[in-house]
Design a protein around this motif. Structure first.
Motif, PDB file in Angstrom:
ATOM      1  N   ARG A 185      -6.474   0.337   0.458  1.00 47.64           N
ATOM      2  CA  ARG A 185      -6.586   0.324  -1.002  1.00 47.64           C
ATOM      3  C   ARG A 185      -7.569   1.380  -1.503  1.00 47.64           C
ATOM      4  O   ARG A 185      -7.388   1.955  -2.569  1.00 47.64           O
ATOM      5  CB  ARG A 185      -7.040  -1.059  -1.489  1.00 47.64           C
ATOM      6  N   ALA A 245      -4.460   5.532  -8.166  1.00 49.23           N
ATOM      7  CA  ALA A 245      -3.041   5.800  -7.916  1.00 49.23           C
ATOM      8  C   ALA A 245      -2.597   7.182  -8.371  1.00 49.23           C
ATOM      9  O   ALA A 245      -1.423   7.524  -8.239  1.00 49.23           O
ATOM     10  CB  ALA A 245      -2.188   4.737  -8.597  1.00 49.23           C
ATOM     11  N   TYR A 246      -3.504   7.971  -8.894  1.00 48.78           N
ATOM     12  CA  TYR A 246      -3.149   9.319  -9.364  1.00 48.78           C
ATOM     13  C   TYR A 246      -3.175  10.261  -8.171  1.00 48.78           C
ATOM     14  O   TYR A 246      -4.065  11.090  -8.021  1.00 48.78           O
ATOM     15  CB  TYR A 246      -4.131   9.744 -10.447  1.00 48.78           C
ATOM     16  N   ALA A 302       2.662   0.285 -10.451  1.00 48.51           N
ATOM     17  CA  ALA A 302       1.777   1.209  -9.733  1.00 48.51           C
ATOM     18  C   ALA A 302       0.421   1.256 -10.425  1.00 48.51           C
ATOM     19  O   ALA A 302       0.336   1.269 -11.657  1.00 48.51           O
ATOM     20  CB  ALA A 302       2.385   2.599  -9.660  1.00 48.51           C
ATOM     21  N   THR A 339       1.181   7.903  -3.889  1.00 49.46           N
ATOM     22  CA  THR A 339       1.770   6.910  -4.798  1.00 49.46           C
ATOM     23  C   THR A 339       3.077   7.438  -5.381  1.00 49.46           C
ATOM     24  O   THR A 339       4.068   6.709  -5.474  1.00 49.46           O
ATOM     25  CB  THR A 339       0.795   6.559  -5.937  1.00 49.46           C
ATOM     26  N   LEU A 389       2.377   8.567 -13.203  1.00 48.97           N
ATOM     27  CA  LEU A 389       3.047   7.413 -12.588  1.00 48.97           C
ATOM     28  C   LEU A 389       4.364   7.104 -13.299  1.00 48.97           C
ATOM     29  O   LEU A 389       5.363   6.768 -12.655  1.00 48.97           O
ATOM     30  CB  LEU A 389       2.134   6.187 -12.629  1.00 48.97           C
ATOM     31  N   ILE A 412       2.149  -1.605  -6.168  1.00 50.18           N
ATOM     32  CA  ILE A 412       1.407  -0.640  -5.346  1.00 50.18           C
ATOM     33  C   ILE A 412      -0.060  -0.807  -5.701  1.00 50.18           C
ATOM     34  O   ILE A 412      -0.485  -0.526  -6.817  1.00 50.18           O
ATOM     35  CB  ILE A 412       1.863   0.807  -5.624  1.00 50.18           C
ATOM     36  N   ASP A 413      -0.821  -1.297  -4.748  1.00 47.07           N
ATOM     37  CA  ASP A 413      -2.209  -1.680  -5.016  1.00 47.07           C
ATOM     38  C   ASP A 413      -3.164  -0.688  -4.359  1.00 47.07           C
ATOM     39  O   ASP A 413      -3.457  -0.768  -3.173  1.00 47.07           O
ATOM     40  CB  ASP A 413      -2.459  -3.096  -4.488  1.00 47.07           C
ATOM     41  N   THR A 414      -3.627   0.262  -5.160  1.00 47.51           N
ATOM     42  CA  THR A 414      -4.591   1.235  -4.675  1.00 47.51           C
ATOM     43  C   THR A 414      -5.624   1.472  -5.762  1.00 47.51           C
ATOM     44  O   THR A 414      -5.311   1.366  -6.953  1.00 47.51           O
ATOM     45  CB  THR A 414      -3.900   2.561  -4.286  1.00 47.51           C
ATOM     46  N   ASN A 445      -4.214   1.765  -9.407  1.00 47.22           N
ATOM     47  CA  ASN A 445      -4.713   1.763 -10.779  1.00 47.22           C
ATOM     48  C   ASN A 445      -4.994   3.189 -11.274  1.00 47.22           C
ATOM     49  O   ASN A 445      -5.277   4.076 -10.481  1.00 47.22           O
ATOM     50  CB  ASN A 445      -5.991   0.947 -10.871  1.00 47.22           C
ATOM     51  N   SER A 489       0.848  -1.193   0.000  1.00 48.34           N
ATOM     52  CA  SER A 489       0.000   0.000   0.000  1.00 48.34           C
ATOM     53  C   SER A 489       0.881   1.239   0.000  1.00 48.34           C
ATOM     54  O   SER A 489       2.109   1.145  -0.035  1.00 48.34           O
ATOM     55  CB  SER A 489      -0.910   0.001   1.230  1.00 48.34           C
ATOM     56  N   THR A 490       0.263   2.400   0.061  1.00 54.61           N
ATOM     57  CA  THR A 490       1.022   3.651   0.153  1.00 54.61           C
ATOM     58  C   THR A 490       1.046   4.153   1.593  1.00 54.61           C
ATOM     59  O   THR A 490       1.489   5.265   1.851  1.00 54.61           O
ATOM     60  CB  THR A 490       0.398   4.728  -0.745  1.00 54.61           C
TER      61      THR A 490
END
Length: 477
Positions: free
Chosen positions: A400, A241-242, A264, A246, A276, A236-238, A266, A214-215
């Protein structure tokens, strides 16, 4: 008013059709290669199992890894749980296939094909009534031949003298590994030529596995610990992610100099993907609200049609490559549930991550139920497998979905069951053959070539009903 209103409808994979191109005689299923690159990591097949607690654990990561794909261990697991699974996978020892599935020399090709479909093996030993090994039935070779299903299996057999074999029935694993350096498999016979066992090269090769992070606080400790255990890639699973978090993780990860790719996601827009890439992602994961259990669009009107999102991210990748010379791999995550969707998605994406698809298999982590919805561990009785999204009330993966505390949580995923499809290997092999057949239709022998040469066409709803399905007939049940 909104800054921008897009009036063109978003597109999904099933709305497109793949066009054919010239196919050379060498462009057949035996020669087509589906290897893919995720940064510095090579995959034998372009498939990842999603970082979902109902999908990926030891059994799924091992089964998919043995076929050349990648299981991504969920970030909701504790660090110890992730490490224990990585340790088991990296410590997995090759074993012989004892008492392998075989057919008699009086069998038809159709009988051999049925065994291929049932067990997922592409090669079936042929023996006589005394179990003397005569040769191999090679399914891919059969597909390229003119033989009919009713013919005897010997008509398409590869003879024993043309195959790698040993008559040392007591051969050790160490000795077999040496033999497998130059062969994909080794047939072990006794002094009388009777079939004893088989060893496969894929059971010797390194099985790759990924770890989701995670972040949030503690991600760096998770990375360091999983890296020491042997994780091959970090994800990195979120859900979105923008964001600043992240970017910060990507930049700090880069400074760790682990030499392993980081993915990274989504994201679903050009801007998000470019962000990203500029922050240091080696791989970008695409998708929001297109997964089978995801309700993000329903709950907060946020998401995007997967093919549209994928095309936007591809534009960002092209521009970023022109600016920097760095190629960033793309993974599509969500909206892919069958071979047709995979084929269209792979015209752009380097790999496909699937949760719903892999959730159907025996190796999935979800509980197993019989026809009466009673829990069971007896494989023949399994009819359903439990599934739940990471944003569901059951998983409550706050990290997430960006919830800072449980009191802010609302579900963005469902919980339920899916039909059991049995073991992973047979169905996956079948879909891989379909993908290879599609590449053959386009004259492409590698995914990179397929990215560059494939032509896909948008279909109207009426065209989909004509081209995409049977019509003007009653299908036999």
């Amino acid at each position: 008013m909104a800054k921008k209103v897009i009036l063109e409808a978003g597109r999904t994979f099933s709305e497109f059709s793949l066009l054919t191109d010239y196919t050379s005689k060498d462009c057949n299923l035996n020669n087509i290669n589906l290897k893919s690159q995720l940064g510095k990591l090579s995959l034998g097949i372009p498939f990842l199992s999603a970082a979902m607690t109902s999908v990926t654990g030891y059994e799924m990561a091992l089964a998919l890894g043995k076929e050349g794909g990648l299981g991504v261990l969920p970030a909701r697991l504790s660090i110890k749980e992730q490490v224990d699974i990585i340790d088991k996978i990296k410590g997995y020892e090759m074993g012989f296939v004892e008492d392998p599935v075989s057919v008699r020399d009086n069998a038809t090709i159709d009988e051999a094909v049925r065994l291929v479909e049932k067990h997922g093996h592409s090669k079936i030993p042929i023996t006589d009534r005394n179990n003397v090994f005569l040769g191999l039935f090679n399914f891919d070779k059969y597909l390229e031949s003119n033989e009919t299903p009713a013919e005897n299996v010997l008509s398409i057999m590869t003879k024993v003298e043309n195959l790698p074999f040993t008559k040392n029935a007591e051969i050790t694993v160490k000795q077999a590994k040496k033999e497998l350096e130059n062969n994909n498999y080794l047939i072990v016979l006794d002094d009388l030529g009777r079939l004893v066992k088989i060893a496969f090269k894929k059971d010797v090769e390194n099985i790759v596995v990924g770890a989701a992070i995670s972040t949030h606080k503690g991600w760096k400790k998770r990375v360091k610990t999983c890296d020491e255990a042997g994780a091959d890639i970090f994800v990195i699973d979120t859900s979105d992610a923008y964001n600043e978090f992240t970017s910060k993780v990507l930049r700090e990860y880069s400074k760790m100099n682990l030499g392993k790719p980081i993915c990274a996601g989504n994201v679903i827009t050009y801007e998000g993907a470019k962000f990203l890439m500029e922050s240091g992602a080696d791989v970008v994961k695409v998708g929001m609200s297109s997964g089978s259990i995801c309700t993000t669009q329903r709950e907060k009107a946020t998401g995007r049609a997967p093919m549209t999102a994928l095309m936007e991210v591809e534009k960002a990748r092209t521009d970023y490559f022109k600016e920097t010379g760095k190629y960033v791999s793309i993974i599509i995550d969500g909206g892919v549930s069958d071979a047709g969707s995979m084929i269209i998605a792979l015209s752009i994406a380097d790999a496909v991550m699937m949760g719903g698809y892999f959730n159907h298999f025996y190796e999935a982590e979800g509980e197993k139920y019989d026809a009466n919805m009673q829990l069971t561990t007896h494989e023949p009785d399994i009819k359903y497998v439990a599934t739940w999204g990471e944003g569901s009330a059951r998983a409550r993966n706050l990290d997430r979905y960006g919830h800072v505390a449980r009191k802010t949580f609302f579900a963005e995923g469902e919980e339920g069951t899916v039909e059991n499809w049995g073991r992973l290997k047979p169905k996956l092999k079948q879909d891989i053959r379909k993908i290879k057949a599609a590449l053959s239709n386009t004259g492409c022998m590698k995914l990179k070539e397929y990215h560059e040469k494939s032509v896909i066409e948008l279909m109207s709803p009426y065209t989909q009903s004509v081209v995409g399905d049977t019509h003007d007939m009653k299908v036999k049940e």
